[in-house]
Design an enzyme around this catalytic site. Structure first.
Site, mmCIF file in Angstrom:
data_model
loop_
_atom_site.group_PDB
_atom_site.id
_atom_site.type_symbol
_atom_site.label_atom_id
_atom_site.label_comp_id
_atom_site.label_asym_id
_atom_site.label_seq_id
_atom_site.Cartn_x
_atom_site.Cartn_y
_atom_site.Cartn_z
ATOM 1 N N GLU A 1 0.788 -1.235 0.000
ATOM 2 C CA GLU A 1 0.000 0.000 0.000
ATOM 3 C C GLU A 1 0.822 1.289 0.000
ATOM 4 O OE1 GLU A 1 -4.087 -1.475 2.030
ATOM 5 O OE2 GLU A 1 -2.452 -1.142 3.416
HETATM 6 C C1 TNX Z 1 -4.478 -4.446 4.444
HETATM 7 S S1 TNX Z 1 -2.695 -6.795 4.074
HETATM 8 C C2 TNX Z 1 -3.247 -4.175 4.999
HETATM 9 C C3 TNX Z 1 -3.153 -3.808 6.412
HETATM 10 C C4 TNX Z 1 -4.504 -3.699 7.057
HETATM 11 C C5 TNX Z 1 -5.385 -4.820 6.574
HETATM 12 C C6 TNX Z 1 -6.724 -4.852 7.226
HETATM 13 C C7 TNX Z 1 -1.690 -5.668 4.019
HETATM 14 C C8 TNX Z 1 -0.392 -6.035 3.558
HETATM 15 N N1 TNX Z 1 -2.061 -4.422 4.358
HETATM 16 O O1 TNX Z 1 -2.432 -2.610 6.574
HETATM 17 O O2 TNX Z 1 -4.339 -3.773 8.429
HETATM 18 O O3 TNX Z 1 -5.566 -4.697 5.190
HETATM 19 O O4 TNX Z 1 -7.433 -5.995 6.872
#
Ligand code: TNX
Length: 562
Positions: free
Chosen positions: A374
């Site tokens: 992200e």
């Molecule tokens: C996605 S999975 C994220 C996390 C959040 C999660 C909540 C991932 C690598 N990143 O930062 O906590 O979704 O479900």
């Protein structure tokens, strides 16, 4: 007028027809949901638990092969000893480790049973014995790691013998032994009106399907103390998992002390989601967690999330931001994707170098996880170059890099798949084609922070609802179209934006973690929802005896009497 009347009645007929069609569609949808199973409201009739000792074909994860024996089985008494059998010279150096496993077993069994269960290194064969045998046949698997976890357990009237090639396999065998005893063996206190502690006769031959079987705990969004993490480890160990991934940093907090960067914890650890006090692990705390995990044959995989999810680090060291400006701190919300370390510049790599060196020093396991998810404000080229450089730093520190699947373009060797949207699945396939290995954590299946159903009060729903059947009903080898042999294993991440207490963690883990554990351990051929949920149902009374909270989901045929 007549025209209008006619017009009105024609419209009314259309409306009626439309309503009828909608009603039919709604009924049909309801039927489909009921038939589809695993949906909201699926209710399974309670399982009838057979009387007599639990045989190994009733445990989770299901062993590779179970051959029932005849006769009464082995009953633990006040004459039972736990023997570690001196083995060949080649295994003599592991004798201390085997004694430690015997000690752990004795301790676990002594408390509920009140039996003395002394350890013994010689004497007659009556009792429980642990034996290393480097020549133990363990089937045709090709992965050396899984061979070390293989074991054979035999029980008859004279005793229980666990044999394995390596201490790790003996430990897994002792978890099977625990599960063969009555549920109250999990009681942390002496059991009144104790049942007969009898192990059914028979032979179990067992070996995991995958070498990597993990769970992740997010200690950044909410901090969990070392004692609470140990409790988490206990649950993983019971289901034969072998990796504990700790998500040690995120926007809301930095949770591991790095002496050369003190502000990471003096500033970055003060808080957590919601604004409650945070916390962090000192080197000694972290090493204690690592040791506790190791004694249960779980390797800790520490994650520092880079370059995004880094608001806490930026609050501590604003110069790591491209703008160099201080950030509002503490951050106690749950937005994602708004922070990134400046992906270029010596200061940033000096920082990542310091962090990686310290983490490598504290971590005996081979993997360091660099996050990588992200990142929304950095160009793809800069992002890939950043990942490449950090990957080099990890390897220079003597470790292997794991990253979330977004890090595929940066050449990371082990990729954790969670989200295939936006072309990431194709990138992953390409990387696997070049030899990268994949840990499967598809969010819509294995994320333990997804709601069981839409009305569930806790956690999130962005990847859909994950009931027990959904958590179980997939195949790690084919979930994503990857080259044969690319999948290293499975992991269930537990993100804690909305979870603040160990009890809430339990409600997420149980009963879904055993589903993931079974996917990771048991053979593909044995995959069967109906049978799995009946075996899972028998775990309920064990969790009750252990004092673990769990969600009594109606898809699981929990026995009526615990
Ligand atoms: C996605 S999975 C994220 C996390 C959040 C999660 C909540 C991932 C690598 N990143 O930062 O906590 O979704 O479900």
């Amino acid at each position: 007028m007549p025209i209008r009347t006619a017009g009105t009645s024609a419209r009314a007929r259309w409306v009626l027809l439309l309503v009828a069609v909608l009603l039919l569609a709604a009924v049909g949808f309801g039927v489909q949901r009921a038939v589809g199973g695993g949906e909201v409201g699926e209710t399974a009739a309670p399982v009838a638990v057979p009387s007599g000792p639990r045989t190994a074909d009733r445990i989770v994860p299901l062993p590779l092969s179970v051959t029932p024996g005849t006769g009464p089985g082995y009953r633990l008494t006040d004459r039972t000893v736990i023997r570690t059998v001196p083995g060949a010279e080649a295994v003599e150096r592991q004798a201390g480790e085997v004694r430690r496993i015997a000690g752990q077993l004795a301790e676990a069994l002594r408390r509920p049973t009140g039996l003395p269960l002394p350890l013994d290194e010689s004497g007659p064969a009556d009792g429980i014995s642990l034996l290393l045998d480097p020549a133990l046949p363990v089937g045709s698997g090709t992965d050396a790691d899984t061979a070390a976890e293989a074991y054979r357990l035999t029980a008859d009237a004279t005793g229980v013998r666990i044999t394995a090639r390596a201490p790790e396999g003996l430990y897994r065998g002792t978890q099977t032994l625990r599960q063969l005893l009555p549920p109250r063996i999990e009681s942390p206190a002496p059991v009144a009106d104790a049942p007969e502690w009898t192990v059914a006769p028979g032979t179990v031959e067992d070996r995991p399907r995958y070498a990597y079987r993990g769970a992740m705990l997010d200690v950044a969004r909410h901090f969990f103390t070392p004692a609470e993490v140990k409790g988490f480890i206990d649950r993983l160990a019971l289901y034969k998992l072998n990796r504990l991934h700790l998500h040690l940093s995120d926007d809301q907090g930095w949770r591991i002390e790095v002496p050369s960067r003190p502000a990471l914890t003096t500033v970055g650890a003060v808080s957590e989601v919601g604004g409650t006090p945070g916390g962090f692990y000192t080197a000694a705390d972290y090493q204690e967690i690592v040791r506790y995990a190791q004694e249960r044959y779980l390797t800790v995989v520490p994650e520092i999330d880079l370059p995004g999810h880094s608001n806490a680090a930026l609050a501590a060291y604003p110069e790591l931001d491209c703008t160099g400006s201080a950030r509002p701190w503490p951050y106690t919300g749950i937005e994602v994707g708004f922070s990134t370390l400046c992906p270029t510049g010596d200061a940033v790599f000096a920082f990542t170098g310091d962090v990686i060196t310290e983490l490598a020093r504290l971590t005996p396991g081979r993997y360091l996880h660099i996050g990588g998810d992200e990142v929304k404000t950095v160009s793809p080229a800069e992002y890939a170059a950043f990942v490449r450089r950090v990957d080099e730093q990890v390897r220079a520190a003597g470790k292997a890099t794991v990253g979330w699947n977004q890090t595929a373009p940066g050449g990371v060797g082990v990729l954790q798949f969670w989200d295939g949207r936006g072309g990431h699945e194709a990138e992953l396939r390409e990387a696997a084609g070049r030899g990268a290995k994949v840990i499967m954590s598809p969010a819509g299946r294995s994320y333990l922070d997804m709601k069981y159903d839409p009305s569930y009060p806790l956690v999130l729903v962005w990847a859909g609802t994950v009931d027990v059947r959904t958590a179980y009903s997939w195949d790690p080898d084919t979930q994503v179209d990857l080259p044969a042999g690319a999948v290293l294993g499975v992991e269930a991440p537990l993100w804690t934006e909305t979870l603040a207490t160990p009890r809430e963690l339990d409600l997420m883990l149980l009963p879904r973690l055993p589903a993931l554990a079974e996917l990771g351990w048991s053979s593909k051929q044995s995959h069967d929802w109906e049978r799995f949920r009946r075996r899972l149902a028998e775990e309920g009374p064990r969790w009750e005896a252990a004092g673990y909270a769990y969600e009594k989901r109606s898809e699981v045929p929990w026995p009526t009497q615990g």
